[in-house]
Design a protein around this motif. Structure first.
Motif, PDB file in Angstrom:
ATOM      1  N   UNK A  79      50.266  43.954 -19.407  1.00  0.00           N
ATOM      2  CA  UNK A  79      48.876  43.573 -19.158  1.00  0.00           C
ATOM      3  C   UNK A  79      48.085  43.353 -20.432  1.00  0.00           C
ATOM      4  N   UNK A  80      48.701  43.611 -21.587  1.00  0.00           N
ATOM      5  CA  UNK A  80      48.003  43.498 -22.872  1.00  0.00           C
ATOM      6  C   UNK A  80      48.315  42.146 -23.504  1.00  0.00           C
ATOM      7  N   UNK A  81      47.307  41.539 -24.119  1.00  0.00           N
ATOM      8  CA  UNK A  81      47.498  40.305 -24.878  1.00  0.00           C
ATOM      9  C   UNK A  81      47.561  40.655 -26.359  1.00  0.00           C
TER      10      UNK A  81
ATOM     11  N   UNK B   6      40.313  36.267 -28.589  1.00  0.00           N
ATOM     12  CA  UNK B   6      40.092  37.695 -28.306  1.00  0.00           C
ATOM     13  C   UNK B   6      38.843  37.886 -27.464  1.00  0.00           C
ATOM     14  N   UNK B   7      37.779  37.192 -27.854  1.00  0.00           N
ATOM     15  CA  UNK B   7      36.510  37.313 -27.129  1.00  0.00           C
ATOM     16  C   UNK B   7      36.645  36.784 -25.687  1.00  0.00           C
ATOM     17  N   UNK B   8      37.328  35.648 -25.509  1.00  0.00           N
ATOM     18  CA  UNK B   8      37.509  35.077 -24.172  1.00  0.00           C
ATOM     19  C   UNK B   8      38.323  36.012 -23.273  1.00  0.00           C
TER      20      UNK B   8
ATOM     21  N   UNK C 255      37.274  38.359 -19.732  1.00  0.00           N
ATOM     22  CA  UNK C 255      38.001  38.348 -18.461  1.00  0.00           C
ATOM     23  C   UNK C 255      38.740  39.666 -18.227  1.00  0.00           C
ATOM     24  N   UNK C 256      38.309  40.703 -18.911  1.00  0.00           N
ATOM     25  CA  UNK C 256      38.833  42.063 -18.704  1.00  0.00           C
ATOM     26  C   UNK C 256      40.338  42.180 -18.992  1.00  0.00           C
ATOM     27  N   UNK C 257      40.782  41.437 -19.970  1.00  0.00           N
ATOM     28  CA  UNK C 257      42.178  41.535 -20.400  1.00  0.00           C
ATOM     29  C   UNK C 257      42.219  42.296 -21.724  1.00  0.00           C
ATOM     30  N   UNK C 258      42.972  43.379 -21.744  1.00  0.00           N
ATOM     31  CA  UNK C 258      43.093  44.185 -22.960  1.00  0.00           C
ATOM     32  C   UNK C 258      43.796  43.388 -24.046  1.00  0.00           C
ATOM     33  N   UNK C 259      43.328  43.537 -25.274  1.00  0.00           N
ATOM     34  CA  UNK C 259      43.902  42.800 -26.395  1.00  0.00           C
ATOM     35  C   UNK C 259      44.264  43.725 -27.535  1.00  0.00           C
ATOM     36  N   UNK C 260      45.263  43.294 -28.310  1.00  0.00           N
ATOM     37  CA  UNK C 260      45.599  43.899 -29.594  1.00  0.00           C
ATOM     38  C   UNK C 260      45.633  42.770 -30.608  1.00  0.00           C
ATOM     39  N   UNK C 261      44.780  42.867 -31.610  1.00  0.00           N
ATOM     40  CA  UNK C 261      44.638  41.785 -32.580  1.00  0.00           C
ATOM     41  C   UNK C 261      45.105  42.249 -33.949  1.00  0.00           C
TER      42      UNK C 261
ATOM     43  N   UNK D 272      42.486  28.253 -23.258  1.00  0.00           N
ATOM     44  CA  UNK D 272      42.352  29.601 -22.710  1.00  0.00           C
ATOM     45  C   UNK D 272      41.200  29.690 -21.713  1.00  0.00           C
ATOM     46  N   UNK D 273      40.128  28.987 -21.982  1.00  0.00           N
ATOM     47  CA  UNK D 273      38.989  29.015 -21.063  1.00  0.00           C
ATOM     48  C   UNK D 273      39.406  28.549 -19.675  1.00  0.00           C
ATOM     49  N   UNK D 274      40.101  27.425 -19.609  1.00  0.00           N
ATOM     50  CA  UNK D 274      40.508  26.881 -18.310  1.00  0.00           C
ATOM     51  C   UNK D 274      41.649  27.678 -17.690  1.00  0.00           C
ATOM     52  N   UNK D 275      42.561  28.168 -18.537  1.00  0.00           N
ATOM     53  CA  UNK D 275      43.669  28.944 -17.968  1.00  0.00           C
ATOM     54  C   UNK D 275      43.163  30.238 -17.338  1.00  0.00           C
ATOM     55  N   UNK D 276      42.266  30.896 -18.013  1.00  0.00           N
ATOM     56  CA  UNK D 276      41.742  32.150 -17.486  1.00  0.00           C
ATOM     57  C   UNK D 276      40.943  31.934 -16.209  1.00  0.00           C
ATOM     58  N   UNK D 277      40.381  30.744 -16.042  1.00  0.00           N
ATOM     59  CA  UNK D 277      39.620  30.444 -14.831  1.00  0.00           C
ATOM     60  C   UNK D 277      40.526  30.061 -13.664  1.00  0.00           C
ATOM     61  N   UNK D 278      41.558  29.251 -13.952  1.00  0.00           N
ATOM     62  CA  UNK D 278      42.377  28.709 -12.861  1.00  0.00           C
ATOM     63  C   UNK D 278      43.747  29.354 -12.717  1.00  0.00           C
TER      64      UNK D 278
END
Length: 937
Positions: free
Chosen positions: A681-683, A744-746, A750-756, A897-903
């Protein structure tokens, strides 16, 4: 030529009375036998046989002269090539021993094994297998498994399986035999030399010529040392090495070896099987050298003698008839050739099965003769039958092979699949169903190696069996190690302290454990049956599946060869169509040469691309009328050209405007919606590496648990990349920092945990430490190096630059992979990427230059980063085909990423990102928006 082994075991009974006449004749016969004068030995023994039989009848329990005479007579007839007489004396001997001592004794066991070897030579394979198994059981009870007798029978059973085309059973037995002989008798004994010769012959049959050659040469040297250069054993070695030279096209050297072997074997007599097998081989080489009259005289002589000695249905005779048929075909006597090939095919099917390689070859020979007579329909039917046989072999043999071994095996039969496309081209208009068969073959063979790897990995890793998973991982690593070790010479292995026997034993034990614990492993590599109709069933109205096929034109004439002409064909399936449609794109040489160069040149200079549309895509348009979504499986040059970037000259509309183009490795992927393993579940986002990071800084960073806590110790510095040019410089990419920060911000929104991981933390160790992230995004420089060194592994020539990469290029002292705390060099090669733990990862984004490049292998795809991350388990990979603009890439990625996270639709999101970028005049050219391609599930 494989070699079965047998034993001449002479037992003496103390105090036994013998006539001086018999003893003198017997001793002389042994002398003649050892000298190869079998006729004189037989003549002498036959004079004393009645005397010994009378003595035996008078005293069955106390006299051994009769059994010893029977034994030596049988051996003499066998070595003389008289199989019926050999069988008669072997059976008499066994009957006497059974009556006198029963079956559980070494005399009976040894001769029973010899009878099995005789039946193999006679083509009576079922009887041979039964006798071998009986002999093994007797040897196990009498002397145990760790003995020469038991090992000899095991070798003979392996030879039987090899001859029957059951390679998956033969190879592990050969390895066991080699290890046993080495342990019992050393690696300079003739039995060891015979055993490695047999394994080499199996490798030869599987197309593994690089593996076969050193074994043949080692075996030949052992035979020279132990038996001499005038011995039968040395002649056998020469004959086997000739076969390898022949398949490599070294015909003159092959002829020289054969003539040397014949000079030795001529002393055996012209009817002896070993002399005839070399004479038959000579006829084959003479045919390859176009010396047809000489070849014809030679092979007719062989056929006459083999028919007399072996009968009309022996496998060796069928091989000779095949050579005669080839001579007839090459000299225009096509009806005679077809008659011979038909007899050979029918008899091989009777002797073996429809899945035996020799049967498939016979069918191909018939197909070629039919095509030479322009009977293309019949030729196509026979060729398809042959390909079905090869597909059965793939299903059977792939389960026990490493990736390299699979590649070698498929390469040995690839040409048969490729030549079939020429028949499809000739017939597709009059016989549309042929295209359906072409499509079916593609579904089985396209990306075969990649699909096999993925299926095996997924099924085992999703089994939830921790023991099986651990065994599989260890087996995989051990097989890869062996693949490299086998290519080392014996001297190099000794120099490096590599114990090959130990490595083989470990790999074999792991494989045994896997087989015992899970039938899943055995089944995992067998390709499931699929047809074009299965693909058609999943297509919706307005959709189409396109399989691109690259093939060389084949000439069906006396030469029987591939030409230099390259064609491309699009095999198109649509809902409701009665058959797939074939669209020919004939100018393949231009597509791969000047047109590809022009396409790349126009991209770099941002010039119009309309001219290239006519060559690369326009032929497909008519067949795609009314279609809005295309599932597109590329081949050859279509891996290097993005059709979405091609505009119609009249309207200026790009292919991406007309179709939603979904790239697939093979359209079979539409049928394999495998359940993905759960991701974390982490990006994970990595970018803006500090290329000049010092070794001291890197050593401190990798101690941070949050960076490399999941990294197995063995992975640190495990592989060395190709030596990149010292002049190369990885310049900083500030746009990648902004890109990663924005993504990271996008994701967070969308409530996706990230590690940068940015700058000095964008380490190679960090990438290797990731375990099943939902998303892995890497923004950096990519590279692909041309093959400047012979034998340089392709997956070591492409990669990603990470923190410390520049230091590695400028340092004169490379990192020692055996150091106590080794540092990775900052160059993540594609080879290393295959070992990542990305099973369940939804998407890998390689936001770097040329990450889609690599070595294009027709029918298998691109060997480079995109393949490596798929092998590592990633479901989809987004990569680039050319050097990308930093700012344009940043914008494209953010929009994607904007469109992928939406659709949730990755393909649609990429298309929308391209559209967004095109709206900016400075980024309207395909150079800016067309580099990235998405492939996968």
């Amino acid at each position: 030529m494989k070699s079965a082994l047998f034993w001449i075991t002479l037992f003496f009974i103390a105090g036994e009375a013998r006539s001086q006449h018999w003893q003198t004749a017997y001793d002389s016969s042994k002398t003649y036998f050892n000298a190869g004068d079998y006729e004189r030995a037989i003549s002498l023994l036959l004079t004393v046989l009645p005397e010994t039989e009378s003595r035996y009848q008078a005293n069955p329990k106390g006299d051994s002269t009769y059994t010893r005479t029977l034994q030596l007579l049988g051996d003499c007839y066998w070595w003389a090539g008289n199989y019926p007489a050999t069988e008669a004396f072997f059976l008499k001997y066994l009957a006497v021993i059974r009556e006198r001592q029963g079956e559980q004794n070494q005399l009976y066991s040894s001769r029973l094994g010899d009878l099995g070897a005789l039946y193999y030579d006679m083509g009576r394979y079922d009887e041979a297998e039964k006798l071998y198994r009986h002999t093994l059981e007797l040897d196990r009870l009498l002397v145990g498994e760790g003995t020469v007798n038991y090992t000899t029978t095991l070798n003979n059973l392996a030879v039987l399986y090899d001859g029957l085309g059951r390679y998956e059973k033969a190879e592990p037995l050969y390895r066991q035999v080699i290890a046993q002989y080495k342990k019992l008798q050393g690696d300079q004994h003739i039995n060891y030399g015979t055993a490695i010769n047999n394994l080499a012959t199996l490798y030869y049959a599987l197309g593994r010529y690089e593996d076969a050659k050193p074994l043949y040469e080692e075996s030949l040297e052992i035979r020279r040392k132990t038996k001499g250069e005038n011995s039968r054993e040395y002649a056998n070695g020469l004959h086997n090495l000739n076969a390898l030279y022949e398949v490599l096209g070294r015909y003159r050297e092959s002829e020289s070896l054969l003539r040397k072997a014949l000079a030795i074997r001529r002393t055996l007599g012209e009817k002896h099987p070993e002399y005839l097998i070399s004479l038959s081989g000579l006829a084959k080489i003479l045919t390859q050298l176009n010396r047809y009259d000489e070849a014809l005289d030679t092979i007719r002589r062989v056929i006459r003698l083999r028919t007399e000695v072996l009968g009309p249905k022996h496998a060796d005779l069928l091989n000779s008839l095949t050579i005669l048929g080839a001579i007839y075909a090459k000299t225009g006597r096509l009806r005679q050739a077809d008659s011979l090939f038909t007899y050979v095919a029918d008899t091989r099917r009777e002797l073996f099965s429809e899945t035996h390689p020799a049967y498939a070859q016979a069918l191909h020979n018939r197909a070629a003769v039919m095509a030479m007579q322009r009977q293309y329909r019949r030729a196509e039917q026979l060729a398809d039958q042959a390909l079905q046989s090869y597909i059965s072999q793939i299903n059977t043999y792939f389960s026990g092979l490493s990736e390299q071994e699979q590649a070698d095996f498929f390469n040995s039969i690839r040409n048969y699949f490729e030549s079939y496309h020429t028949l499809g081209l000739l017939l597709h208009k009059q016989q549309p169903e042929v295209v359906g068969r072409q499509y079916n073959h593609q579904l089985i063979t396209k990306a075969l190696l990649l699909n096999t790897l993925l299926k095996t990995r997924r099924r085992i890793l999703s089994s939830q069996d921790s023991t099986l998973i651990r065994l599989y991982t260890g087996w995989q690593q051990q097989r890869e190690t062996l693949a490299h070790v086998y290519r080392l010479s014996k001297a190099d292995r000794q120099k490096q302290g590599i114990d090959l026997d130990s490595l083989e034993a470990t790999a074999n034990q792991l494989e045994k454990d896997l087989s015992a614990q899970s039938a899943l492993f055995v089944q995992a590599t067998a390709p499931a049956s699929a047809t074009w109709r299965d693909v058609q069933k999943v297509l919706k109205p307005g959709e189409a599946a396109v399989e691109m096929v690259r093939f060389r034109r084949y000439t069906f004439d006396s030469a029987g060869r591939f030409t230099d002409t390259v064609h491309y064909a699009a095999l198109i399936v649509r809902p409701g169509s009665r058959q797939p449609q074939l669209v020919l794109i004939p100018n393949g040489n231009a597509l791969e040469g000047p047109l590809l160069h022009g396409y790349r040149h126009a991209l770099r200079r941002q010039q119009p691309l309309a001219d290239f549309y006519a060559y690369y895509w326009q032929p497909l348009d008519a067949a795609l009328s009314g279609v809005h979504k295309v599932y597109f499986s590329p081949d050859g040059v279509y891996h290097l050209v993005n059709p979405a970037t091609l505009p119609r000259p009249q309207s200026g509309r790009y292919v991406t405007d007309m179709y939603q183009l979904i790239h697939l490795t093979t359209t079979r992927d539409l049928l394999q919606r495998a359940t993905a393993l759960p991701h974390t579940g982490v990006a994970t986002l990595i970018g803006f590496p500090e290329y000049g990071l010092s070794a001291t800084q890197q050593a401190q960073l990798i101690k941070e648990p949050l960076l490399t806590s999941n990294l197995p110790p063995a992975q640190l510095g495990e592989y060395r990349p190709v030596q990149l040019e010292r002049g190369r410089e990885f310049t900083p990419l500030p746009g990648t920092k902004a890109e990663v920060t924005q993504i990271d911000r996008l994701l967070t929104q969308h409530n996706i945990s990230t590690k940068t991981f940015l700058a000095e933390r964008a380490l190679e160790e960090v990438v290797k430490a990731q375990v099943r992230p939902r998303l892995l995004h890497i923004a950096t420089h990519g590279y692909f190096e041309p093959d400047s060194r012979a034998g340089s592994p392709v997956l070591l020539r492409s990669g990603l630059a990470l923190a410390g990469a520049q230091r590695s290029l400028t340092s004169s002292a490379p990192t020692d992979p055996l150091a106590e705390h080794p540092l990775d060099d900052g160059l993540l090669t594609a080879y290393e990427a295959t070992t990542l733990q990305l099973d369940g990862t939804d998407l890998v984004v390689l936001s770097a230059c040329e990450t889609g490049l690599g070595e294009v292998r027709n029918g298998e795809g691109v060997y480079g980063l995109q393949r490596a991350f798929r092998v590592a388990g990633a479901q989809s990979v987004l990569f680039s085909l050319w050097k990308v603009d930093d700012e344009a890439t940043q914008t494209l990625m953010a929009t994607f990423y904007t469109h992928w996270l939406q659709s949730g639709d990755k393909t649609q999101a990429l298309q929308q990102a391209r559209q967004r970028l095109r709206q900016e005049p400075r980024f309207s050219h395909p150079f800016f928006w067309g580099a990235f391609v998405l492939i996968g599930e």
